[in-house]
Write a protein that holds these residues in place. Structure first.
Motif, PDB file in Angstrom:
ATOM      1  N   GLN A 143       0.825  -1.210   0.000  1.00 18.40           N
ATOM      2  CA  GLN A 143       0.000   0.000   0.000  1.00 18.40           C
ATOM      3  C   GLN A 143       0.861   1.263   0.000  1.00 18.40           C
ATOM      4  N   ALA A 144       1.951   1.256   0.760  1.00 17.04           N
ATOM      5  CA  ALA A 144       2.838   2.429   0.794  1.00 17.04           C
ATOM      6  C   ALA A 144       3.475   2.673  -0.575  1.00 17.04           C
ATOM      7  N   ILE A 145       3.886   1.610  -1.237  1.00 15.49           N
ATOM      8  CA  ILE A 145       4.491   1.744  -2.566  1.00 15.49           C
ATOM      9  C   ILE A 145       3.451   2.197  -3.582  1.00 15.49           C
ATOM     10  N   GLU A 146       2.258   1.624  -3.538  1.00 20.35           N
ATOM     11  CA  GLU A 146       1.193   2.048  -4.456  1.00 20.35           C
ATOM     12  C   GLU A 146       0.825   3.506  -4.230  1.00 20.35           C
ATOM     13  N   TYR A 147       0.755   3.920  -2.970  1.00 16.89           N
ATOM     14  CA  TYR A 147       0.462   5.318  -2.650  1.00 16.89           C
ATOM     15  C   TYR A 147       1.559   6.221  -3.210  1.00 16.89           C
ATOM     16  N   SER A 148       2.805   5.818  -3.049  1.00 10.42           N
ATOM     17  CA  SER A 148       3.927   6.603  -3.563  1.00 10.42           C
ATOM     18  C   SER A 148       3.854   6.742  -5.085  1.00 10.42           C
ATOM     19  N   ILE A 149       3.495   5.654  -5.755  1.00  5.62           N
ATOM     20  CA  ILE A 149       3.359   5.692  -7.219  1.00  5.62           C
ATOM     21  C   ILE A 149       2.231   6.634  -7.615  1.00  5.62           C
TER      22      ILE A 149
END
Length: 99
Positions: free
Chosen positions: A76-82
């Motif tokens: 979720q953190a990586i998807e949010y960053s993207i």
């Protein structure tokens, strides 16, 4: 002002050996991205840098301590960053930091 070296220090007392190694690798790849004059290397190393950052997020203390959670926090953190990065690109709001 012309500097030949940039010294950066990290407090590593609470980091694992793998996290330290990954940080070193990110720094080397970052230098390759900003220093290359070759198009193919620029694109490949840029993608590799973002991949390495995602791996480091996965290996973060928070990510590791919540690895067995039913909520996939690191994903979720990586998807949010993207999503945030995509918003910046769409709005042409790439942030430049000058100190």
């Amino acid at each position: 002002m012309s500097q030949k070296n940039l010294m950066v220090e990290f407090e590593t007392r609470n980091l694992t050996v793998d996290q330290i190694r990954m940080i070193k690798t990110v720094c080397v790849t970052l230098m390759q991205v900003v220093g290359t004059e070759q198009e193919d290397e620029f694109f490949e190393e840029s993608a590799e840098l973002l991949r390495q950052c995602a791996a480091l997020i996965t290996e973060s203390r928070y990510g590791r301590s919540n690895k067995d959670s039913k909520i996939p926090y690191t994903v979720q953190a990586i998807e949010y960053s993207i999503d945030v990065l995509q918003d910046y690109l769409t709005d042409s709001k790439i942030v430049k930091y000058d100190n």
